[in-house]
Design a protein around this motif. Sequence first.
Motif, mmCIF file in Angstrom:
data_model
loop_
_atom_site.group_PDB
_atom_site.id
_atom_site.type_symbol
_atom_site.label_atom_id
_atom_site.label_comp_id
_atom_site.label_asym_id
_atom_site.label_seq_id
_atom_site.Cartn_x
_atom_site.Cartn_y
_atom_site.Cartn_z
ATOM 1 N N ILE A 1 -3.820 2.735 10.831
ATOM 2 C CA ILE A 1 -4.125 4.145 10.653
ATOM 3 C C ILE A 1 -4.942 4.606 11.857
ATOM 4 C CG2 ILE A 1 -4.053 4.049 8.154
ATOM 5 C CD1 ILE A 1 -7.131 4.115 8.185
ATOM 6 N N GLU A 2 -4.949 5.903 12.089
ATOM 7 C CA GLU A 2 -5.642 6.449 13.249
ATOM 8 C C GLU A 2 -6.710 7.443 12.819
ATOM 9 O OE1 GLU A 2 -2.756 8.091 15.914
ATOM 10 O OE2 GLU A 2 -1.511 6.286 15.872
ATOM 11 N N GLY A 3 -7.711 7.576 13.656
ATOM 12 C CA GLY A 3 -8.795 8.512 13.416
ATOM 13 C C GLY A 3 -9.794 8.424 14.551
ATOM 14 N N VAL A 4 -10.999 8.891 14.316
ATOM 15 C CA VAL A 4 -12.024 8.936 15.356
ATOM 16 C C VAL A 4 -13.080 7.867 15.085
ATOM 17 C CG1 VAL A 4 -13.730 10.352 16.551
ATOM 18 C CG2 VAL A 4 -11.649 11.423 15.621
ATOM 19 N N PHE A 5 -13.238 6.958 16.035
ATOM 20 C CA PHE A 5 -14.335 6.003 15.994
ATOM 21 C C PHE A 5 -15.521 6.638 16.719
ATOM 22 C CE2 PHE A 5 -10.551 3.444 15.487
ATOM 23 C CZ PHE A 5 -10.930 2.489 14.557
ATOM 24 N N ILE B 1 4.080 2.565 2.519
ATOM 25 C CA ILE B 1 5.421 2.946 2.059
ATOM 26 C C ILE B 1 5.760 4.349 2.545
ATOM 27 C CG2 ILE B 1 6.832 3.457 0.029
ATOM 28 C CD1 ILE B 1 5.336 1.232 -1.443
ATOM 29 N N SER B 2 4.811 5.261 2.447
ATOM 30 C CA SER B 2 5.016 6.632 2.912
ATOM 31 C C SER B 2 5.370 6.676 4.394
ATOM 32 C CB SER B 2 3.750 7.453 2.649
ATOM 33 O OG SER B 2 3.814 8.724 3.270
ATOM 34 N N THR B 3 4.671 5.872 5.195
ATOM 35 C CA THR B 3 4.943 5.838 6.638
ATOM 36 C C THR B 3 6.343 5.325 6.920
ATOM 37 O OG1 THR B 3 2.585 5.439 7.059
ATOM 38 C CG2 THR B 3 4.125 4.950 8.852
ATOM 39 N N ILE B 4 6.739 4.253 6.235
ATOM 40 C CA ILE B 4 8.070 3.679 6.430
ATOM 41 C C ILE B 4 9.151 4.685 6.057
ATOM 42 C CG2 ILE B 4 9.657 1.917 5.556
ATOM 43 C CD1 ILE B 4 7.114 0.083 5.349
ATOM 44 N N GLU B 5 8.963 5.375 4.943
ATOM 45 C CA GLU B 5 9.950 6.364 4.516
ATOM 46 C C GLU B 5 10.111 7.469 5.552
ATOM 47 O OE1 GLU B 5 9.434 5.995 -0.345
ATOM 48 O OE2 GLU B 5 8.260 7.473 0.783
ATOM 49 N N LYS B 6 9.023 7.870 6.181
ATOM 50 C CA LYS B 6 9.085 8.936 7.190
ATOM 51 C C LYS B 6 9.784 8.470 8.465
ATOM 52 C CE LYS B 6 5.037 11.688 5.808
ATOM 53 N NZ LYS B 6 4.841 11.118 4.462
ATOM 54 N N ALA C 1 0.836 -1.197 0.000
ATOM 55 C CA ALA C 1 0.000 0.000 0.000
ATOM 56 C C ALA C 1 0.875 1.253 0.000
ATOM 57 C CB ALA C 1 -0.922 0.012 1.214
ATOM 58 N N PRO C 2 0.616 2.205 -0.900
ATOM 59 C CA PRO C 2 1.430 3.420 -0.949
ATOM 60 C C PRO C 2 1.479 4.168 0.380
ATOM 61 C CG PRO C 2 0.075 3.246 -2.925
ATOM 62 C CD PRO C 2 -0.377 2.155 -1.994
ATOM 63 N N GLY C 3 0.365 4.180 1.109
ATOM 64 C CA GLY C 3 0.369 4.854 2.408
ATOM 65 C C GLY C 3 1.331 4.207 3.385
ATOM 66 N N THR D 1 -6.263 2.688 -0.274
ATOM 67 C CA THR D 1 -6.351 3.822 -1.197
ATOM 68 C C THR D 1 -5.547 5.041 -0.762
ATOM 69 O OG1 THR D 1 -8.402 4.567 -0.116
ATOM 70 C CG2 THR D 1 -8.617 3.109 -2.026
ATOM 71 N N SER D 2 -5.105 5.090 0.498
ATOM 72 C CA SER D 2 -4.340 6.246 0.963
ATOM 73 C C SER D 2 -2.961 6.251 0.324
ATOM 74 C CB SER D 2 -4.199 6.216 2.490
ATOM 75 O OG SER D 2 -5.455 6.353 3.113
#
Length: 432
Positions: free
Chosen positions: A159-163, A139-144, A135-137, A384-385
């Motif tokens: 991933i995080e958000g509001v339940f 990969i983005s997290t790992i790079e950061k 998932a591209p998202g 999709t992120s």
Amino acid sequence: MTTAHRPRAARGLLLTVGALSVATLALAGCAGGGSSAPEALTFLKNAENTTTEPILQALADDQCAAQEETLPLEISSVPQADLDAQVQLLASQNGLPVMFSAGGNPAEGAKLWDQGVILDLDEALTDLGVKDKIAPGAISTIEKLYGGAFNFLPFQYNIEGVFYNKALFEENGWEVPTTFDELTALSAEIQAAGYTPLSASGEQGWPLTRLISGYLFRDLGPDALKKVADGEAKLTDPEYVAAAQAIADLGAAGYFGQNVTSLDYDAATNEFLTGKAAMIYMGSWLLGNINGDGNQIGAENVGFFPYPAVEGGAGDIGQYPANVGLPATFGSKTYTPEVGEWLKCIAENYGNEAAEQGQITGFISDVEVEQNEVTATIADTIATSTDSVLWFEALFNAKASNISSTNAALLVTGQISAEEFMGLVQDALDNP
């Protein structure tokens, strides 16, 4: 219904703290000291991780049986607290296993990348034609996290958000907020109706500091905390203090409830799952509780939305805070065509096998499994992120992380000011 495979007995040695020196010799031998091709797919992981092994074992028994025949999978474990030191020791002895998990500090993984001892997964997976299985998202997290490169595999991904309690929202005609101002106004309505707006653990602290970083990312943009880590900004700068103040204001209004200081993680989760709280900010790991027997409001009544936008801010509501748990990588010196075949097979099949075992990872899944709405929402969002952000303490040293989490409850209960809170953390960053 999802299908779970029964894991076979691990072939590797289960290591204890007292066996670390023996483990070092054993793993160095399996890796061939970097001087010969490996005879097995040795994998060193943290003992607390119980989710990755069943999937890899299932692959070895089925989809990757040919690779298993050539290089048998051998899994060994050490306590998470010892993993960083063990990996660094093996690296210094040129004895890293073929595959190994990252330790708890991303900076240590970045050091290994700088030392050239871990595989460039961007290049390797592209050459193997399977990079699109990640998932591209993720990969983005790992790079950061790990030095700006794609060098670890997201066997875990959250991933995080509001339940939120959908039934409660529908009964009261409440709309899902899209801005922080709307969240604040909604919290007032929820409180007036007799519910806790946002359940959070003040005892753990990090569920509160996650709200601060969320505000920072939405207001200042996705590089807000990287600028602090790089010395280009300070947490005591006015725009950073404003984020802490925004969360302190929620606390001053009582939107975290009257017992936020004493709530631990389980109690805060229970407040939401028993219908006492309308919302809770948390990661997708909460799905285990949501889909469990302790959920009194029912999984069908749980919804999910991203951290709201800050009006006029530079951030994007589609940038989800994310983490990859303790990901795994491959050693560069033990990477052979045979290891590459294992890597290809893992990339192609891990996402599907994980989905069948009821797990969400950073690998793409294309199998149809029965999921409730909130689980499917999380899975679709991950798939999709394309970008992500980190969390408040992700790039902090240990001292700053501890001060942040232990003082968060004091911030939201008014015992220290936003300026004092950010000053304490910044001082720890400046004086580790």
